[in-house]
Motif scaffolding. Structure first.
Motif, PDB file in Angstrom:
ATOM      1  N   HIS A 201      -8.778   5.390   1.923  1.00  0.00           N
ATOM      2  CA  HIS A 201      -7.668   5.891   1.109  1.00  0.00           C
ATOM      3  C   HIS A 201      -7.577   5.156  -0.231  1.00  0.00           C
ATOM      4  O   HIS A 201      -7.243   5.738  -1.248  1.00  0.00           O
ATOM      5  CB  HIS A 201      -6.352   5.735   1.873  1.00  0.00           C
ATOM      6  CG  HIS A 201      -5.146   6.243   1.127  1.00  0.00           C
ATOM      7  ND1 HIS A 201      -4.348   5.417   0.389  1.00  0.00           N
ATOM      8  CD2 HIS A 201      -4.644   7.484   0.967  1.00  0.00           C
ATOM      9  CE1 HIS A 201      -3.385   6.135  -0.164  1.00  0.00           C
ATOM     10  NE2 HIS A 201      -3.536   7.392   0.170  1.00  0.00           N
ATOM     11  N   ARG A 202      -7.928   3.889  -0.177  1.00  0.00           N
ATOM     12  CA  ARG A 202      -7.893   3.113  -1.419  1.00  0.00           C
ATOM     13  C   ARG A 202      -8.844   3.667  -2.467  1.00  0.00           C
ATOM     14  O   ARG A 202      -8.596   3.590  -3.663  1.00  0.00           O
ATOM     15  CB  ARG A 202      -8.245   1.662  -1.141  1.00  0.00           C
ATOM     16  CG  ARG A 202      -8.451   0.880  -2.423  1.00  0.00           C
ATOM     17  CD  ARG A 202      -8.379  -0.566  -2.217  1.00  0.00           C
ATOM     18  NE  ARG A 202      -9.377  -1.051  -1.281  1.00  0.00           N
ATOM     19  CZ  ARG A 202      -9.651  -2.333  -1.105  1.00  0.00           C
ATOM     20  NH1 ARG A 202      -8.991  -3.222  -1.801  1.00  0.00           N
ATOM     21  NH2 ARG A 202     -10.549  -2.723  -0.262  1.00  0.00           N
ATOM     22  N   GLY A 203      -9.953   4.236  -1.992  1.00  0.00           N
ATOM     23  CA  GLY A 203     -10.930   4.834  -2.907  1.00  0.00           C
ATOM     24  C   GLY A 203     -10.313   5.894  -3.802  1.00  0.00           C
ATOM     25  O   GLY A 203     -10.801   6.155  -4.909  1.00  0.00           O
ATOM     26  N   LEU A 204      -9.222   6.502  -3.356  1.00  0.00           N
ATOM     27  CA  LEU A 204      -8.592   7.581  -4.128  1.00  0.00           C
ATOM     28  C   LEU A 204      -7.938   7.074  -5.400  1.00  0.00           C
ATOM     29  O   LEU A 204      -7.575   7.859  -6.263  1.00  0.00           O
ATOM     30  CB  LEU A 204      -7.551   8.302  -3.267  1.00  0.00           C
ATOM     31  CG  LEU A 204      -8.090   8.994  -2.013  1.00  0.00           C
ATOM     32  CD1 LEU A 204      -6.955   9.642  -1.237  1.00  0.00           C
ATOM     33  CD2 LEU A 204      -9.140  10.032  -2.389  1.00  0.00           C
TER      34      LEU A 204
END
Lengths: 192, 192
Positions: free
Chosen positions: B161-164
């Motif tokens: 999710h952090r990649g978003l």
DNA sequence: AGCTAAGTGGACACCTGCGTCCACATAGGC
DNA sequence: GCCTATGTGGACGCAGGTGTCCACTTAGCT
């Protein structure tokens, strides 16, 4: 295989160019696009000037270095299209693209970034995505892919997948496989 | 609310300390933990020495700045546990934690990083995770959560999710919501 | 073998991050 | 109002990134 430039290079320059590309591939894959230009030059055993003479910007270098990966990406999708069962084809595309992006951190960056000047990448990206859209349409008709799937969903998941690159290689591999499995179920239609 | 230090600060020092924490919260949320210490000092209208005197390391600053978020995180899970239907509780935890991490990029970093010296964060993290594990066990027994779910799966998804966070805020919000929806389905048991 | 244009690497100047030091400013007890 | 311990900001040196310049080397034609 490699495109011939209008200006033919001197033999030693040609060698250096090849070594730079090889080093760029290795380091981009391992460290991502953030790797310093200097590091690539050092790894290739040349000075910074040589690198900058051949590839004035990092994007230009990346575009050349990833030509092979781009072809691999397209090939994966083509094979998915050729699979008789469209849902199985779709699943294998997801799994194999995750695998590809796992092994090549820099390619993920390049694929998702859409640099304004890296035309080659953007172009083949669109082409590949068009094929994925076709595959998705078939898998939907087949009933196994959720009806509200959109291409954007895939991009979201690939962008998210990049987030996994923070951990060490071993953990990362396990995580990536599991991620692919979960994504496949996330995209599956509700009832079996 | 704020813990009283053994050494009482001079009034102006106290003010500066508060302003630093406030600035840290704003900037960490917006830019993530990578934001330079200097930027936080500038935003708070103090010099670098002042900042370093109060918070010798970035981790110390982060730990203090995110105290509130940590409590919020625990509260979300507690509410999930209190929900009668464990599967619904589990889903709401996922959605709300995604929402929290969306609004606070730095907190995501802090939560996932497990700094050796930021004991406070690591400790409450484990506590929260233990509650999530309980909730998951109930949801499994209830039959709606897939049997092979592990806590690691949740960490994978949060890491992903952090990649978003790469895209602009508007896109990011949409992507995060959709991501949460897909993750919930990914975690659901196969048959309805 | 010699010449010359193409190719090269190290030095350079610049930027931005880091953490620290110290001469000055000021809060708050007298 | 004064005095002093406490707190402060700007300056500093370091590390590592960027792209460019230029005196030397060398491939390859003759």
């Amino acid at each position: 295989m490699t495109e011939q430039l209008p200006q033919k290079l001197r033999s030693d320059a040609e060698d250096n160019r090849d070594r730079i590309l090889e080093s760029a591939r290795v380091l981009f894959a391992r460290e991502g696009l953030t790797v310093p230009m200097r590091a690539i030059a050092r790894h290739a055993g040349v000075g910074p000037a040589t690198l900058y003479r051949r590839f004035p910007t990092k994007q230009l270098l990346a575009t050349e270095a990833f030509a092979e990966q781009i072809r691999a990406c397209q090939a994966i999708v083509d094979e998915g299209l050729a699979t008789p069962d469209p849902w199985q084809g779709f699943c294998s595309v997801i799994e194999r693209i995750c695998e590809l992006h796992l092994q090549n951190r820099g390619f993920t960056d390049a694929f998702l970034a859409t640099y304004p000047d890296a035309v080659d990448i953007a172009e083949s990206r669109e082409l590949t995505l068009k094929s994925v859209a076709t595959l998705a349409r078939r898998a939907k008709a087949h009933g196994r892919l959720r009806k509200d799937f959109e291409l954007a969903d895939l991009m979201i998941m690939l962008t998210a997948h990049r987030g996994l690159h923070v951990s060490d290689p071993a953990t990362r591999t396990t995580a990536s496989r599991r991620f692919a499995t979960l994504v496949v179920q996330a995209f599956a239609a509700e009832h079996a």
